[in-house]
Design a protein around this motif. Sequence first.
Motif, mmCIF file in Angstrom:
data_model
loop_
_atom_site.group_PDB
_atom_site.id
_atom_site.type_symbol
_atom_site.label_atom_id
_atom_site.label_comp_id
_atom_site.label_asym_id
_atom_site.label_seq_id
_atom_site.Cartn_x
_atom_site.Cartn_y
_atom_site.Cartn_z
ATOM 1 N N UNK A 67 63.526 56.156 -16.471
ATOM 2 C CA UNK A 67 63.098 57.429 -15.890
ATOM 3 C C UNK A 67 62.067 58.151 -16.747
ATOM 4 N N UNK A 68 62.033 57.848 -18.034
ATOM 5 C CA UNK A 68 61.099 58.501 -18.949
ATOM 6 C C UNK A 68 59.803 57.717 -19.128
ATOM 7 N N UNK A 69 59.627 56.658 -18.337
ATOM 8 C CA UNK A 69 58.441 55.810 -18.482
ATOM 9 C C UNK A 69 57.554 55.918 -17.243
ATOM 10 N N UNK A 70 56.276 56.219 -17.472
ATOM 11 C CA UNK A 70 55.310 56.338 -16.383
ATOM 12 C C UNK A 70 54.130 55.422 -16.657
ATOM 13 N N UNK A 71 53.756 54.638 -15.649
ATOM 14 C CA UNK A 71 52.573 53.788 -15.771
ATOM 15 C C UNK A 71 51.427 54.385 -14.962
ATOM 16 N N UNK A 72 50.252 54.431 -15.574
ATOM 17 C CA UNK A 72 49.044 54.906 -14.902
ATOM 18 C C UNK A 72 48.088 53.722 -14.814
ATOM 19 N N UNK A 73 47.716 53.353 -13.607
ATOM 20 C CA UNK A 73 46.864 52.186 -13.405
ATOM 21 C C UNK A 73 45.405 52.537 -13.686
ATOM 22 N N UNK A 74 44.798 51.780 -14.614
ATOM 23 C CA UNK A 74 43.398 52.013 -14.960
ATOM 24 C C UNK A 74 43.169 51.833 -16.446
ATOM 25 N N UNK A 75 41.988 52.208 -16.896
ATOM 26 C CA UNK A 75 41.679 52.178 -18.327
ATOM 27 C C UNK A 75 41.104 53.528 -18.721
ATOM 28 N N UNK A 76 41.239 53.856 -19.970
ATOM 29 C CA UNK A 76 40.718 55.129 -20.476
ATOM 30 C C UNK A 76 39.227 55.241 -20.210
ATOM 31 N N UNK A 77 38.508 54.147 -20.400
ATOM 32 C CA UNK A 77 37.056 54.186 -20.260
ATOM 33 C C UNK A 77 36.611 54.281 -18.807
ATOM 34 N N UNK A 78 37.441 53.819 -17.878
ATOM 35 C CA UNK A 78 37.065 53.872 -16.458
ATOM 36 C C UNK A 78 37.324 55.252 -15.833
ATOM 37 N N UNK A 79 38.310 55.973 -16.347
ATOM 38 C CA UNK A 79 38.604 57.300 -15.819
ATOM 39 C C UNK A 79 37.527 58.297 -16.222
ATOM 40 N N UNK A 80 37.268 59.270 -15.371
ATOM 41 C CA UNK A 80 36.472 60.416 -15.804
ATOM 42 C C UNK A 80 37.364 61.253 -16.720
ATOM 43 N N UNK A 81 36.775 62.126 -17.511
ATOM 44 C CA UNK A 81 37.576 62.946 -18.423
ATOM 45 C C UNK A 81 38.496 63.881 -17.639
ATOM 46 N N UNK A 82 38.044 64.329 -16.478
ATOM 47 C CA UNK A 82 38.878 65.219 -15.659
ATOM 48 C C UNK A 82 40.103 64.465 -15.141
ATOM 49 N N UNK A 83 39.890 63.232 -14.662
ATOM 50 C CA UNK A 83 41.007 62.427 -14.164
ATOM 51 C C UNK A 83 41.978 62.096 -15.286
ATOM 52 N N UNK A 84 41.444 61.704 -16.423
ATOM 53 C CA UNK A 84 42.282 61.322 -17.549
ATOM 54 C C UNK A 84 43.103 62.508 -18.041
ATOM 55 N N UNK A 85 42.480 63.682 -18.097
ATOM 56 C CA UNK A 85 43.176 64.879 -18.579
ATOM 57 C C UNK A 85 44.380 65.223 -17.694
ATOM 58 N N UNK A 86 44.292 64.941 -16.397
ATOM 59 C CA UNK A 86 45.419 65.205 -15.496
ATOM 60 C C UNK A 86 46.657 64.408 -15.896
ATOM 61 N N UNK A 87 46.438 63.222 -16.428
ATOM 62 C CA UNK A 87 47.551 62.349 -16.790
ATOM 63 C C UNK A 87 48.086 62.616 -18.201
ATOM 64 N N UNK A 88 47.228 63.084 -19.104
ATOM 65 C CA UNK A 88 47.635 63.119 -20.517
ATOM 66 C C UNK A 88 47.551 64.489 -21.182
ATOM 67 N N UNK A 89 47.077 65.515 -20.472
ATOM 68 C CA UNK A 89 46.840 66.807 -21.138
ATOM 69 C C UNK A 89 48.119 67.436 -21.687
#
Length: 234
Positions: A67-89
Motif C-alpha cells: 500500500x505504501x508503494x507507488x509506480x509512476x510509468x515514465x522516465x525523469x527525462x521524458x516528463x516535463x518539470x510540471x508533470x514530474x513535480x506533480x508526482x514528487x513535490x
Amino acid sequence: TSLPLAGLLGSVLGRVGSHPSMKVVLLGATGATGKRLAKQLLAKKHRVTAIVRNTKTEALAPVASDANFTQVLGTVLDFSEEELAKHVSQCEAICVCLGHNLSFGGIFGKPRLLVTDSLKKIVRCVGKSDPKKKIKLVLMSSNGCQAHGTGLEEKYSRADRFLLGLFYFLLPPHKDNVLAAKWLRSDAFKQAHPNVEWVQVRNLHSHTPLSLSLSCTSVLRSKKTKRKSIEGAK
C-alpha cells in the motif's frame, strides 16, 4: 564510513523531525540495487514512489502490492518539470540508483548523461512546492569517482590514474557518474539547493547488489548526512 550499500542508502533516510516515516522518490528501482532498496524502505514503513519505464517488470513484483508503494510509468527525462513535480513535490527524500544498461546502446547511446541530468531535474522538482523544505538525497555512485575536497580521496597509482582518465573520455557511463558526483560538490549546487542534505555512496570491489542495498537504509536514518561521500563495506 564503511557500510553495505543498499542498507547504507536506506539508513540515510531515517526520520525527518518527528515523522515516523518518509515519502521517498526512488530512481532505478528495477535495477539490482534499487529493487532491494525499495523492499527495505517499505519494510521500514517509508512511502516509496518509483519512477520506472516498465510497471510490469518482475523485479518489483515482491513490493508491487504494498500500500505504501507507488509506480509512476515514465522516465525523469521524458516528463516535463510540471508533470514530474506533480508526482514528487511532496517527497522528503530522493534515492538515485540509476545506471546505464550494459549493452552497446546503453553504454554509447543516448542519453549519455542519464544520471547527471536526471539528478539535476529530480532535485529541482522535489523542492518546487516548498523551496525551504529539507530534503535528503542519496546518490549511488561508482568506483573511480573521487570525492575531492572531502578528505576521503583514494590513493591511486599512476597507472590507475591513467586508466581512469581513459575511462572518463572513452566510457560515457563513467563520465556520467563522475559529473553527477561532482555537481553535488559544486558551488552552483550549494547556492541553488542549500536545503538538500546529500550523501554519495558506492560499492567496493567485490560487492553484491544485496550488500549494496542493505547499507542505504542506515545512512538515511543518520542526522548528519550533509555533503558526504561514503563507501560500501568490503
